[in-house]
Design a protein around this motif. Structure first.
Motif, PDB file in Angstrom:
ATOM      1  N   ASN A   1      25.330  22.430  10.326  1.00 24.57           N
ATOM      2  CA  ASN A   1      25.543  21.326  11.255  1.00 24.57           C
ATOM      3  C   ASN A   1      26.083  20.091  10.551  1.00 24.57           C
ATOM      4  O   ASN A   1      25.851  19.887   9.360  1.00 24.57           O
TER       5      ASN A   1
ATOM      6  N   ASN B   1      17.051  24.863  21.962  1.00 24.89           N
ATOM      7  CA  ASN B   1      17.683  24.579  20.669  1.00 24.89           C
ATOM      8  C   ASN B   1      18.801  23.560  20.807  1.00 24.89           C
ATOM      9  O   ASN B   1      18.955  22.676  19.960  1.00 24.89           O
ATOM     10  N   LYS B   2      19.611  23.674  21.865  1.00 22.73           N
ATOM     11  CA  LYS B   2      20.696  22.704  22.097  1.00 22.73           C
ATOM     12  C   LYS B   2      20.114  21.321  22.313  1.00 22.73           C
ATOM     13  O   LYS B   2      20.619  20.321  21.795  1.00 22.73           O
TER      14      LYS B   2
ATOM     15  N   GLN C   1      15.639  23.408  29.401  1.00 17.26           N
ATOM     16  CA  GLN C   1      16.487  24.588  29.204  1.00 17.26           C
ATOM     17  C   GLN C   1      17.567  24.672  30.288  1.00 17.26           C
ATOM     18  O   GLN C   1      18.722  24.980  30.014  1.00 17.26           O
TER      19      GLN C   1
ATOM     20  N   SER D   1      21.448  30.732   9.120  1.00 15.62           N
ATOM     21  CA  SER D   1      21.201  29.505   9.887  1.00 15.62           C
ATOM     22  C   SER D   1      22.514  28.773  10.152  1.00 15.62           C
ATOM     23  O   SER D   1      23.425  28.779   9.317  1.00 15.62           O
TER      24      SER D   1
ATOM     25  N   SER E   1      19.821  25.537  26.441  1.00 15.16           N
ATOM     26  CA  SER E   1      18.749  26.084  25.606  1.00 15.16           C
ATOM     27  C   SER E   1      17.928  24.930  25.030  1.00 15.16           C
ATOM     28  O   SER E   1      18.406  23.797  24.929  1.00 15.16           O
TER      29      SER E   1
ATOM     30  N   ARG F   1      27.726  29.627   9.411  1.00 15.43           N
ATOM     31  CA  ARG F   1      26.324  29.895   9.053  1.00 15.43           C
ATOM     32  C   ARG F   1      26.194  29.972   7.538  1.00 15.43           C
ATOM     33  O   ARG F   1      27.138  30.329   6.844  1.00 15.43           O
TER      34      ARG F   1
ATOM     35  N   GLU G   1      17.240  20.177  21.145  1.00 16.09           N
ATOM     36  CA  GLU G   1      16.755  19.696  19.848  1.00 16.09           C
ATOM     37  C   GLU G   1      17.902  19.202  18.977  1.00 16.09           C
ATOM     38  O   GLU G   1      17.784  18.163  18.321  1.00 16.09           O
ATOM     39  N   ARG G   2      19.020  19.932  18.964  1.00 13.99           N
ATOM     40  CA  ARG G   2      20.183  19.495  18.180  1.00 13.99           C
ATOM     41  C   ARG G   2      20.705  18.153  18.693  1.00 13.99           C
ATOM     42  O   ARG G   2      21.052  17.269  17.917  1.00 13.99           O
TER      43      ARG G   2
END
Length: 85
Positions: A55, A26-27, A19, A52, A24, A47, A29-30
């Protein structure tokens, strides 16, 4: 890896460092999945109807792979050394 088995752990210690590095989890994971958020003409993240993020699929970021594996292996070795002495 290369015929050597390494203990891998992903706990809160690892997630905290991820993190800090990637802003984050999430960043991170992306980046691992090679996902880049789509941006509209106003500079806003696009979105879908459920909210959501949309991407674009691309190549995984090597930095994310290397950083994550390094932390998880280091944590695994730390835990194993505590358990086995």
């Amino acid at each position: 890896m290369n015929g050597v088995k390494y203990p891998i752990y992903c706990d809160l210690n690892v997630l905290e460092l991820i993190q800090e590095e990637f802003t984050s989890v999430n960043k991170f994971e992306r980046d691992l999945m090679g996902l880049t958020p789509l941006i509209d003409e106003n500079g806003e993240v696009k979105r879908n109807e459920e909210g959501s993020i949309l991407n674009l699929q691309g190549e995984p970021k090597i930095k994310a792979i290397v950083f994550g594996l390094y932390l998880m292996i280091r944590e695994g070795q730390r835990i194993d050394s505590r358990q086995t002495g």
